[in-house]
Design a protein around this motif. Structure first.
Motif, PDB file in Angstrom:
ATOM      1  N   ARG D  98       0.835  -1.204   0.000  1.00 30.34           N
ATOM      2  CA  ARG D  98       0.000   0.000   0.000  1.00 30.34           C
ATOM      3  C   ARG D  98       0.868   1.251   0.000  1.00 30.34           C
ATOM      4  NH1 ARG D  98      -5.080  -2.178   1.407  1.00 30.34           N
ATOM      5  NH2 ARG D  98      -6.446  -0.378   1.298  1.00 30.34           N
ATOM      6  N   LEU D  99       1.844   1.253   0.863  1.00 25.74           N
ATOM      7  CA  LEU D  99       2.693   2.442   1.003  1.00 25.74           C
ATOM      8  C   LEU D  99       3.396   2.746  -0.312  1.00 25.74           C
ATOM      9  CD1 LEU D  99       3.593   4.548   3.009  1.00 25.74           C
ATOM     10  CD2 LEU D  99       5.496   3.073   3.644  1.00 25.74           C
ATOM     11  N   ALA D 100       3.914   1.703  -0.947  1.00 20.87           N
ATOM     12  CA  ALA D 100       4.644   1.903  -2.200  1.00 20.87           C
ATOM     13  C   ALA D 100       3.728   2.524  -3.261  1.00 20.87           C
ATOM     14  CB  ALA D 100       5.208   0.578  -2.701  1.00 20.87           C
ATOM     15  N   VAL D 101       2.524   1.980  -3.365  1.00 17.13           N
ATOM     16  CA  VAL D 101       1.594   2.501  -4.374  1.00 17.13           C
ATOM     17  C   VAL D 101       1.233   3.957  -4.096  1.00 17.13           C
ATOM     18  CG1 VAL D 101      -0.773   2.345  -5.210  1.00 17.13           C
ATOM     19  CG2 VAL D 101       0.619   0.292  -5.051  1.00 17.13           C
ATOM     20  N   GLU D 102       0.877   4.213  -2.855  1.00 19.82           N
ATOM     21  CA  GLU D 102       0.460   5.585  -2.519  1.00 19.82           C
ATOM     22  C   GLU D 102       1.608   6.563  -2.734  1.00 19.82           C
ATOM     23  OE1 GLU D 102      -2.476   6.594  -1.944  1.00 19.82           O
ATOM     24  OE2 GLU D 102      -3.579   4.768  -1.497  1.00 19.82           O
ATOM     25  N   ALA D 103       2.805   6.127  -2.393  1.00 21.45           N
ATOM     26  CA  ALA D 103       3.968   7.002  -2.583  1.00 21.45           C
ATOM     27  C   ALA D 103       4.195   7.251  -4.073  1.00 21.45           C
ATOM     28  CB  ALA D 103       5.203   6.375  -1.960  1.00 21.45           C
ATOM     29  N   ALA D 104       4.118   6.170  -4.847  1.00 17.30           N
ATOM     30  CA  ALA D 104       4.390   6.296  -6.280  1.00 17.30           C
ATOM     31  C   ALA D 104       3.418   7.269  -6.948  1.00 17.30           C
ATOM     32  CB  ALA D 104       4.301   4.924  -6.951  1.00 17.30           C
ATOM     33  N   THR D 105       2.134   7.164  -6.604  1.00 15.42           N
ATOM     34  CA  THR D 105       1.167   8.063  -7.246  1.00 15.42           C
ATOM     35  C   THR D 105       1.372   9.511  -6.805  1.00 15.42           C
ATOM     36  OG1 THR D 105      -0.468   7.669  -5.519  1.00 15.42           O
ATOM     37  CG2 THR D 105      -0.615   6.306  -7.480  1.00 15.42           C
ATOM     38  N   ARG D 106       2.091   9.698  -5.714  1.00 18.59           N
ATOM     39  CA  ARG D 106       2.382  11.064  -5.264  1.00 18.59           C
ATOM     40  C   ARG D 106       3.751  11.530  -5.725  1.00 18.59           C
ATOM     41  NH1 ARG D 106      -1.087   9.018  -1.710  1.00 18.59           N
ATOM     42  NH2 ARG D 106      -2.481  10.390  -0.552  1.00 18.59           N
TER      43      ARG D 106
END
Lengths: 130, 130, 130, 130
Positions: D98-106
């Motif tokens: 989850r963290l990786a995805v949310e970070a990537a989209t930001r």
DNA sequence: GTGGTCTAGACCACG
DNA sequence: GTGGTCTAGACCACC
């Protein structure tokens, strides 16, 4: 010809953006009363928009008294007829009322609004094309 | 309780009209920070609108930082946080820019606009309820 | 088209699960800026969810700046605008803070977290679809 | 006693905020295994929360293996039992994923995340109370 | 065709 | 009691 974009901001209806661009051109003196206004076909090609959309733009501007159609010949920019006093008042109250409320909830002071309003009028004269 | 209409103008989304009415109540001091805001169900009954629509009103006002939800307890009016300077500038330019153009095409002079704007702010204080 | 499930875990809102799936597709490069995003109706059929739920997904992604709606035409994936520095810091502290605490109470060492975090980024590239 | 706030952030369930505060106190060494944990009544008074909410907090922490109830006597902080290897892996993948995805989209880079994660662990030791 | 709004009514988690 | 989610289905404006 007025300087229309071919790119439109997302979220707002295309025809409204074009109507606004036309109004801005008129307000800034870029298009003057008597100037020829592009036909639906021309507009549709120039802006790469759907002919229906272009048609709606013209209709809207006619509705507001800013265009005059000489059917089969041309469409011409027209000086808007003076508004009825009552309609004018309604419009003024409505638009400034909304603005005041929105500004207040954002913590914006009346002075800031006045200052920016002047700046906007100034910019209309100095920077006619968007 | 703030003075909500039960009749809504056509053309504008109901939830937006209610949002605006709420903002006006806040801007005018009728609802102050800390005041309790009507619950979704109350609003839905008072205004005779669908709970989902009322829910959307609340959500929108929370989004804009004007309401604070204490889950399961109450919803409370909140002093909007100060806007980011850049966002504020964008908003100011956008809204006054539109206003200036619309006024100009209607043959309305800047002075009239300034006068009416002051009147609108004045009215917010003197006539809080719509 | 991105690889959506039709089955949803209980406990988390359906629309949030779909939002996350879409984000993953974007983060992994499966959907790139400029790609067309499924329409509300398509999504609703593909995932067998209510159109309103699908609509909420789209709205959420627009809100977060990941989609751009060209009204009446299509909805398109957009490169998210760079975050404000302050917002970014708040997000970073908040999310890593939570993660650190949750890991610590489970007896998980920082090194394990770092290793797994890298693995997650790696997997985004190598295994785009869930 | 761990340093609990009486004020809770809006939007997140109160019980979750308290659970997290407790976990943070444990993770930071402020509360150690064997320490007495406040009773439901005490917690409810200290934090001015509904007894039901306090009860839910305790239940949740017991569920996660962080508290041990000696019925009628006391409730005690417990060192969490080592997680099953499979459960641990699932948790790690889930949370870092989850963290990786949310970070990537930001648009946040892995390095930033690693750095901030270390900072968060550091802060746990140096600033145990919130 | 597209997104957006609205109604009606059910269900759940939270306090 | 509170807000939030979800489904079902209708209607509208825009392109």
């Amino acid at each position: 010809m007025f300087p229309f974009n071919t790119s439109f901001a997302p979220g707002e209806a295309v025809y409204e953006q074009v109507v606004f661009a036309a109004k801005r051109a008129m307000a800034s003196g870029l298009m003057r009363p008597g100037d020829r206004f592009p036909s639906v076909r021309q507009m549709s090609q120039m802006l790469k928009i759907n002919p229906n959309t272009a048609q709606k733009v013209t209709a809207r501007l006619v509705e507001e008294g800013l265009l005059e159609i000489h059917p089969g010949i041309e469409t011409v920019v027209r000086k808007a007829p003076p508004m009825e006093e009552s309609a004018k008042r309604r419009w003024l109250e409505e638009s400034t009322g909304r603005l005041a409320v929105e500004a207040a909830t954002r913590g914006i002071l009346p002075e800031e609004l006045h200052r920016e309003l002047d700046a906007s009028f100034e910019q209309l004269k100095t920077t006619p094309n968007l």
